[in-house]
Write an enzyme that holds these catalytic residues in place. Structure first.
Site, PDB file in Angstrom:
ATOM      1  N   GLU A  79      -3.412  -0.590   2.629  1.00  0.00           N
ATOM      2  CA  GLU A  79      -3.782   0.667   1.992  1.00  0.00           C
ATOM      3  C   GLU A  79      -2.658   1.663   2.202  1.00  0.00           C
ATOM      4  OE1 GLU A  79      -7.669   2.233   2.841  1.00  0.00           O
ATOM      5  OE2 GLU A  79      -8.441   0.219   3.223  1.00  0.00           O
ATOM      6  N   CYS A 117     -10.382   7.419   3.628  1.00  0.00           N
ATOM      7  CA  CYS A 117      -9.336   7.095   2.651  1.00  0.00           C
ATOM      8  C   CYS A 117      -9.838   7.228   1.221  1.00  0.00           C
ATOM      9  CB  CYS A 117      -8.778   5.699   2.895  1.00  0.00           C
ATOM     10  SG  CYS A 117     -10.026   4.425   3.082  1.00  0.00           S
TER      11      CYS A 117
END
Length: 266
Positions: free
Chosen positions: A4, A41
């Site tokens: 990520e 996130c």
């Protein structure tokens, strides 16, 4: 390698939804922005709406709510320092306006709200492509439906995108879903992206730069593919095969046999 990276997770608020339930949307949106001090996130870092008196009022509602949110402690001093730098970048930009939030000082993160000129998003300006990791979101007001599509085309890859709307909105703005399919790993209708369920259907990944490999996910059963490398055993006697591949299926796991799922022995 799947990793990520950065995602601002846009939320698109459509006109009929604002006419019907602006108060609820404002409360739920702010709750998502500040949840966990904005350290998810999938935190919604960008909110896009079409210019109208209703969207102006909605922006004012969110500003009032953000202004009343308490400061929160972040994960560590480095994270707080990065948050401060991200806020400074937004505050210093000539086409971004600060709408709400106390001055960022001390050892806790102050929630903030900004408004950016739509041209920054349409033209792919990096200032709206970089995630500010913390309890902050940026509003963008577009002129009409065509400019909304142009703004979304300007986005880089994202983990999520959210559409807040009523049935009439979904009919009128039917082009949004196929457009967002090319931009994100998870599209939500009338939900908020900070909720991530661990299940077979979950995709917690997205096109670069949200992740380094859009074919993977870091949440859900498909996440196991990040840690596996396929190996073929050809012409092996049953006795030498791993238990997962033996004809008797001693582990009683579900396997694909000639393309069909089965737990039976062969």
């Amino acid at each position: 390698v799947f990793a990520e990276m950065s995602s601002i997770n846009p939320v698109i608020v459509l006109p009929q939804a604002l006419q019907t339930r602006a108060d609820t949307i404002a409360r739920d949106l702010v709750a998502s922005v500040v949840q966990g001090c904005g350290q998810f996130c999938t935190n919604p870092g960008l909110v896009i709406g079409i210019a109208s008196p209703a969207f102006t009022g909605f922006t004012q509602q969110v500003a009032q709510l953000i202004g009343g949110q308490p400061a929160q402690t972040m994960l560590n001093a480095g994270t707080l320092n990065s948050y401060g730098k991200g806020l400074h970048t937004l505050l210093a930009h000539p086409r971004i306006e600060h709408l709400a939030g106390q001055t960022q000082t001390g050892n806790q993160a102050q929630p903030q709200l900004f408004k950016a000129d739509a041209s920054l998003l349409i033209n792919g300006d990096e200032v709206l492509q970089e995630e500010v990791f913390g309890p902050t979101t940026v509003f963008v007001e577009v002129a009409d439906q065509a400019q909304l599509a142009a703004a979304l085309h300007g986005l880089h890859g994202q983990l999520t995108a959210t559409i807040i709307g009523e049935p009439a909105d979904f009919t009128q703005f039917g082009e949004l879903t196929p457009l967002l399919e090319q931009k994100v790993g998870r599209i939500l209708l009338n939900g908020y992206p900070t909720g991530v369920e661990v299940c077979d259907a979950m995709v917690h990944g997205g096109p670069y730069p949200a992740t380094s490999d859009a074919r993977g996910t870091s949440v859900g059963t498909l996440a196991i593919e990040r840690f596996l490398r396929p190996v073929c055993f050809q012409n092996y006697p049953d006795s030498l095969l791993p238990d997962a591949l033996k004809n008797a299926n001693p582990l009683r796991i579900q396997r694909l046999v000639d393309g069909q799922p089965s737990r039976d022995a062969l």
